[in-house]
Design an enzyme around this catalytic site. Structure first.
Site: not given
Length: 218
Positions: A47-48
């Site tokens: 998700e980064n």
């Protein structure tokens, strides 16, 4: 004999299907990328802002600029993409991820998950877990069956602050593989050498046990 963290990751890797986009949470789930079965091609998402994340790098080959959401160094597979977290969360919220693998402190028999906070202890934050559990349709939890005191983490009701409700579909622990449905844990497999009675004794939630429970093949 109960599984270690690698054994749990290897068993979860057997759940991967060709062509899936898969998000791996922090902790045990990150190890799944190292054990993708031969013939299976999946795209791991972080998700980064990574799509196409590879296995952990070997010692001495780390690139400090390539990290996952847990700030661990990772590798990139050929064709991988790097983008901002807003785009990453749009992918998650748009339900473009077929499988999410998360760690947990507690899981309840109705599919609730608590994996981000113990009251009174400092935490860095929830991260992307709330978005993942709210958006994903297939959530597998990787965890130890009991805590360090020997108390069950497989419960009738979670006691810790919830991350998501009615969302977990399957749990893989050091003792067993269980599906979560109809307000109960359904025993599917047991770890090599582990008895059904040991699993029952370690499970506080409602556990449905079939007549035959095969050992995991890992």
């Amino acid at each position: 004999m109960a599984l270690d963290k690698i054994g749990i990751a290897k068993r979860i890797a057997q759940e991967l299907e060709n062509g899936w986009y898969v998000n791996l949470g922090i902790g045990i789930p990150t190890l799944v990328a190292n054990y993708v079965p031969k013939g299976i091609e999946v795209e791991f998402q972080s998700e980064n802002g990574i799509l196409g994340m590879g296995p952990f790098p070997f010692d001495g080959e780390e690139d400090a600029d390539l990290i996952n959401a847990g700030k661990q160094t990772v590798t990139l597979n050929p064709g991988a993409s790097i983008f901002d977290s807003a785009t990453s969360f749009a992918m998650i919220r748009g339900q473009h991820v077929q499988l999410t693998v998360l760690g947990a402190m507690e899981v309840a028999q109705n599919g609730d998950i608590a994996n981000w906070k113990i009251p009174g202890k400092m935490v860095k934050g929830m991260g992307g877990a709330m978005d993942l559990v709210a958006s994903a349709q297939n959530i597998i939890v990787a965890m130890m069956h009991t805590n360090k005191k020997g108390d069950s983490k497989i419960l009738s009701t979670c006691s810790l602050p919830l991350t998501g409700v009615n969302c977990v579909t399957k749990v893989v622990t050091n003792l067993a593989v269980m599906s979560v449905k109809d307000n109960a844990f359904h025993l599917i497999e047991r770890a090599p050498g582990v008895t059904v009675e040991e699993i029952k004794n370690a499970t506080a939630g409602k556990l449905i046990v079939p007549d035959v429970v095969p050992e995991m093949n890992i």
